[in-house]
Scaffold this motif. Structure first.
Motif, PDB file in Angstrom:
ATOM      1  N   ASP A 166      51.422 -27.848 -47.790  1.00  0.00           N
ATOM      2  CA  ASP A 166      52.116 -28.960 -48.442  1.00  0.00           C
ATOM      3  C   ASP A 166      52.883 -29.836 -47.461  1.00  0.00           C
ATOM      4  OD1 ASP A 166      52.884 -30.316 -50.896  1.00  0.00           O
ATOM      5  OD2 ASP A 166      54.868 -29.455 -50.609  1.00  0.00           O
ATOM      6  N   VAL A 167      53.932 -29.300 -46.848  1.00  0.00           N
ATOM      7  CA  VAL A 167      54.794 -30.129 -46.006  1.00  0.00           C
ATOM      8  C   VAL A 167      54.220 -30.337 -44.596  1.00  0.00           C
ATOM      9  CG1 VAL A 167      57.051 -30.237 -44.874  1.00  0.00           C
ATOM     10  CG2 VAL A 167      56.910 -29.710 -47.297  1.00  0.00           C
ATOM     11  N   PRO A 203      51.103 -30.481 -43.409  1.00  0.00           N
ATOM     12  CA  PRO A 203      50.086 -31.533 -43.303  1.00  0.00           C
ATOM     13  C   PRO A 203      50.677 -32.936 -43.408  1.00  0.00           C
ATOM     14  CG  PRO A 203      49.323 -29.809 -44.778  1.00  0.00           C
ATOM     15  CD  PRO A 203      50.772 -29.517 -44.491  1.00  0.00           C
ATOM     16  N   VAL A 204      51.725 -33.088 -44.207  1.00  0.00           N
ATOM     17  CA  VAL A 204      52.357 -34.404 -44.347  1.00  0.00           C
ATOM     18  C   VAL A 204      52.894 -34.849 -42.989  1.00  0.00           C
ATOM     19  CG1 VAL A 204      54.311 -35.652 -45.350  1.00  0.00           C
ATOM     20  CG2 VAL A 204      52.951 -34.131 -46.783  1.00  0.00           C
ATOM     21  N   VAL A 227      49.898 -35.381 -40.352  1.00  0.00           N
ATOM     22  CA  VAL A 227      49.052 -36.539 -40.611  1.00  0.00           C
ATOM     23  C   VAL A 227      49.827 -37.824 -40.301  1.00  0.00           C
ATOM     24  CG1 VAL A 227      49.503 -36.989 -43.069  1.00  0.00           C
ATOM     25  CG2 VAL A 227      47.212 -37.238 -42.190  1.00  0.00           C
ATOM     26  N   LYS A 228      51.128 -37.812 -40.544  1.00  0.00           N
ATOM     27  CA  LYS A 228      51.920 -39.007 -40.268  1.00  0.00           C
ATOM     28  C   LYS A 228      52.160 -39.189 -38.769  1.00  0.00           C
ATOM     29  CE  LYS A 228      54.066 -39.415 -44.769  1.00  0.00           C
ATOM     30  NZ  LYS A 228      55.322 -39.330 -45.538  1.00  0.00           N
ATOM     31  N   GLN A 275      48.992 -40.588 -37.445  1.00  0.00           N
ATOM     32  CA  GLN A 275      48.824 -41.981 -37.840  1.00  0.00           C
ATOM     33  C   GLN A 275      49.744 -42.902 -37.036  1.00  0.00           C
ATOM     34  OE1 GLN A 275      46.515 -42.614 -39.963  1.00  0.00           O
ATOM     35  NE2 GLN A 275      46.819 -44.793 -40.339  1.00  0.00           N
ATOM     36  N   GLN A 292      42.337 -31.023 -36.967  1.00  0.00           N
ATOM     37  CA  GLN A 292      42.100 -31.812 -38.182  1.00  0.00           C
ATOM     38  C   GLN A 292      42.884 -33.113 -38.146  1.00  0.00           C
ATOM     39  OE1 GLN A 292      41.948 -29.407 -42.112  1.00  0.00           O
ATOM     40  NE2 GLN A 292      43.581 -28.518 -40.908  1.00  0.00           N
ATOM     41  N   TYR A 293      44.000 -33.101 -37.424  1.00  0.00           N
ATOM     42  CA  TYR A 293      44.874 -34.276 -37.405  1.00  0.00           C
ATOM     43  C   TYR A 293      44.664 -35.090 -36.135  1.00  0.00           C
ATOM     44  CZ  TYR A 293      46.685 -31.410 -41.073  1.00  0.00           C
ATOM     45  OH  TYR A 293      46.755 -30.650 -42.205  1.00  0.00           O
ATOM     46  N   ALA A 308      61.846 -31.062 -39.645  1.00  0.00           N
ATOM     47  CA  ALA A 308      62.077 -32.226 -38.786  1.00  0.00           C
ATOM     48  C   ALA A 308      61.159 -32.216 -37.572  1.00  0.00           C
ATOM     49  CB  ALA A 308      63.530 -32.237 -38.323  1.00  0.00           C
ATOM     50  N   TRP A 360      61.555 -37.277 -40.235  1.00  0.00           N
ATOM     51  CA  TRP A 360      61.468 -36.454 -41.442  1.00  0.00           C
ATOM     52  C   TRP A 360      60.167 -36.711 -42.161  1.00  0.00           C
ATOM     53  CZ3 TRP A 360      64.977 -32.815 -41.408  1.00  0.00           C
ATOM     54  CH2 TRP A 360      66.167 -33.046 -40.692  1.00  0.00           C
ATOM     55  N   PRO A 361      59.680 -35.731 -42.928  1.00  0.00           N
ATOM     56  CA  PRO A 361      58.380 -35.907 -43.598  1.00  0.00           C
ATOM     57  C   PRO A 361      58.339 -37.067 -44.594  1.00  0.00           C
ATOM     58  CG  PRO A 361      59.170 -33.627 -43.860  1.00  0.00           C
ATOM     59  CD  PRO A 361      60.238 -34.387 -43.158  1.00  0.00           C
ATOM     60  N   GLU A 362      59.508 -37.505 -45.061  1.00  0.00           N
ATOM     61  CA  GLU A 362      59.551 -38.608 -46.029  1.00  0.00           C
ATOM     62  C   GLU A 362      59.254 -39.950 -45.370  1.00  0.00           C
ATOM     63  OE1 GLU A 362      61.861 -36.387 -45.535  1.00  0.00           O
ATOM     64  OE2 GLU A 362      62.324 -35.402 -47.440  1.00  0.00           O
ATOM     65  N   PRO A 402      54.305 -43.475 -41.609  1.00  0.00           N
ATOM     66  CA  PRO A 402      53.809 -43.641 -40.235  1.00  0.00           C
ATOM     67  C   PRO A 402      54.274 -44.964 -39.619  1.00  0.00           C
ATOM     68  CG  PRO A 402      52.051 -42.922 -41.690  1.00  0.00           C
ATOM     69  CD  PRO A 402      53.222 -43.226 -42.566  1.00  0.00           C
TER      70      PRO A 402
END
Ligand SMILES: [Cu+2]
Lengths: 149, 202
Positions: free
Chosen positions: B79-80, B82-83, B86-87, B90, B125-126, B169, B184-186, B189
Motif C-alpha cells: 500500500d504505502v 509502492p506509493v 512510484v512517486k 516519477q 518495478q519502479y 518519510a 511524504w507519500p501524500e 511527483p
C-alpha cells in the motif's frame, strides 16, 4: 481558466476509467476497481469506490483467485509512521460512499499466485453483511503515471 | 521619415523583448513554495555502510556529490511503499537529465523476510537504478535510530504473517551530504520534482 479546463478533462478521464471495472451488488455500486503491478509471491492491494443508494450495509469479505488470501485492511499514519491493520469490515452508510485508496482502506491480496502487470484484469468477489455478494473486474494500472494517492 | 518610423518600431520591439525577458527571469527565479518538510538546520547525514542487493558494501559518504533520496520500507508492503517508490521514480523521471545522478536508496525494515533478489526485483518495478540495502537486524536498529526512523513488527493474520509499521518519510540529502528535507507519500511527483529544483538546485 486552464485549471478549470484541466478539472473538466480530469473528470472526463475519470468517467471513462470508471466505465469498465464497475459492478452492482444490491443497492451498492462498485466503481473503478484497480490494483498495482506486483510480483508473483508478493502482496498486492485492490482499491475501489462503493456508492450506496440503498440501506446501510458493511463490506465484510473479499476473495479472488489471484491470491492465497484476501483481507480487508486499513493503513493509518500517525506521526509519520504508517501502519496496516486487518479490519473486520467497512461500513457503507445508507446513501453514502466510501473510497478504498492508498494510505487508507484496501483489500490486501496476500501471496499472489501470479504476477500482476499493468493492463491485466482479474476478478474479485465482494460480500456484504446483508448477504449480498457480487464479482467485479479489477484493472491493474501501470506505474506511469502514478495513480492518485 | 520612413526610416525614422522603422527605427522607432524596432526600438519598441527591442524594448518589449527586454521587458518580457526580464519578467520571465523574475518569474523563474522567484522562489517557489516548498511542499516538503524543510530541515531548518541542514545537518550532515550520519554515515552508514550496508550491503546492497548485489552483496556490495555501500557507504553513504561514498555517494557524496550525488543527491540521495533515502527511504525505508519492505517488499511485502502493498500500500504505502509502492506509493512512495512510484512517486520518487516519477519525480526523478520528470527532472530528466538533471535527475540522472539522483540516487534512491531503499533500506528494508524487514531483513528477516526480504531476500536480496526479492528486493532487487521489487525496486526494478519502479526504477532499476534504485538501490536496495539489506541491513542485518543490528545494523537496521542502528541506522533507524540515527535517522529517527521507527519500525515495528505488527502481528497480522495467519495468512499475512506480520506486517511492519514504519516511518513513511523519504530523507532528501544534498550533494554535500546534508539532510535538507523530508518527502511524504501524500506529496505529488510534481511537488517532489519542484522541491528538488528549489532546494537542491537540480
Ligand atoms: Cu494491507
Amino acid at each position: 481558466m486552464s485549471r478549470l479546463l484541466g478539472l473538466v478533462v480530469a473528470g472526463m478521464v475519470m468517467i471513462t476509467a470508471c466505465a469498465t471495472p464497475a459492478g452492482q451488488v444490491g443497492g451498492i455500486r462498485i466503481e473503478n476497481a484497480w490494483s498495482r503491478p506486483a510480483a508473483a509471491g508478493s502482496n498486492g492491494a485492490v482499491y475501489f469506490t462503493l456508492r450506496n443508494s440503498g440501506g446501510a450495509d458493511r463490506l465484510v469479505a473479499a476473495s479472488t483467485d489471484v491470491a492465497r488470501a484476501s483481507e480487508i485492511h486499513k493503513t493509518s499514519t500517525e506521526g509519520g509512521v504508517a501502519r496496516m491493520t486487518h479490519v473486520t469490515g467497512i461500513d457503507v452508510p445508507a446513501g453514502g460512499s466510501i473510497e478504498l485508496k492508498p494510505g487508507s482502506y484496501h483489500i490486501m491480496l496476500i501471496g499472489l499466485n501470479r504476477e500482476l502487470r499493468g493492463g491485466d484484469k482479474f476478478s474479485i468477489t465482494l460480500t456484504f453483511q446483508s448477504g449480498a455478494s457480487g464479482t467485479v473486474t479489477v484493472e491493474v494500472k501501470g506505474n506511469d503515471p502514478p495513480p492518485a494517492y | 521619415m520612413k526610416r525614422l518610423v522603422l527605427l522607432s518600431v524596432a526600438s519598441t520591439l527591442i524594448f518589449a523583448a527586454v521587458v518580457t525577458a526580464a519578467v520571465a527571469v523574475m518569474l523563474t527565479t522567484r522562489p517557489k513554495p516548498v511542499t516538503a518538510s524543510l530541515m531548518a538546520n541542514a545537518l550532515p547525514a550520519a554515515d552508514f555502510s550496508l550491503r546492497d542487493t548485489e552483496g556490495r558494501s555501500v557507504t553513504l559518504s561514498s555517494l557524496r556529490g550525488k543527491p540521495v533520496l533515502l527511504t525505508f520500507g519492505y517488499t511485502s508492503c502493498p500500500d504505502v511503499c509502492p506509493v512512495t517508490l512510484v512517486k520518487l521514480a516519477q519525480a526523478k523521471a520528470q527532472l530528466g537529465p538533471r535527475g540522472k545522478d539522483l540516487q534512491v536508496l531503499f533500506i528494508t525494515v524487514d531483513p528477516d523476510r526480504d531476500r536480496p533478489d526479492v528486493v532487487r526485483s521489487y525496486l526494478a518495478q519502479y526504477d532499476p537504478a534504485f538501490l536496495g540495502l539489506i541491513p542485518t537486524p543490528e545494523e537496521l536498529e542502528e541506522v533507524a535510530k540515527t535517522y529517527h526512523v521507527v519500525y515495528e513488527k505488527q502481528p497480522g493474520s495467519e495468512a499475512a504473517g506480520y506486517t511492519m509499521a514504519h516511518t513513511a518519510a523519504t530523507l532528501v540529502i544534498d550533494r554535500e551530504g546534508r539532510v535538507r528535507m523530508l518527502f511524504w507519500p501524500e506529496m505529488s511527483p510534481d511537488e517532489m520534482a519542484s522541491d528538488l529544483q528549489t532546494v537542491l538546485g537540480l
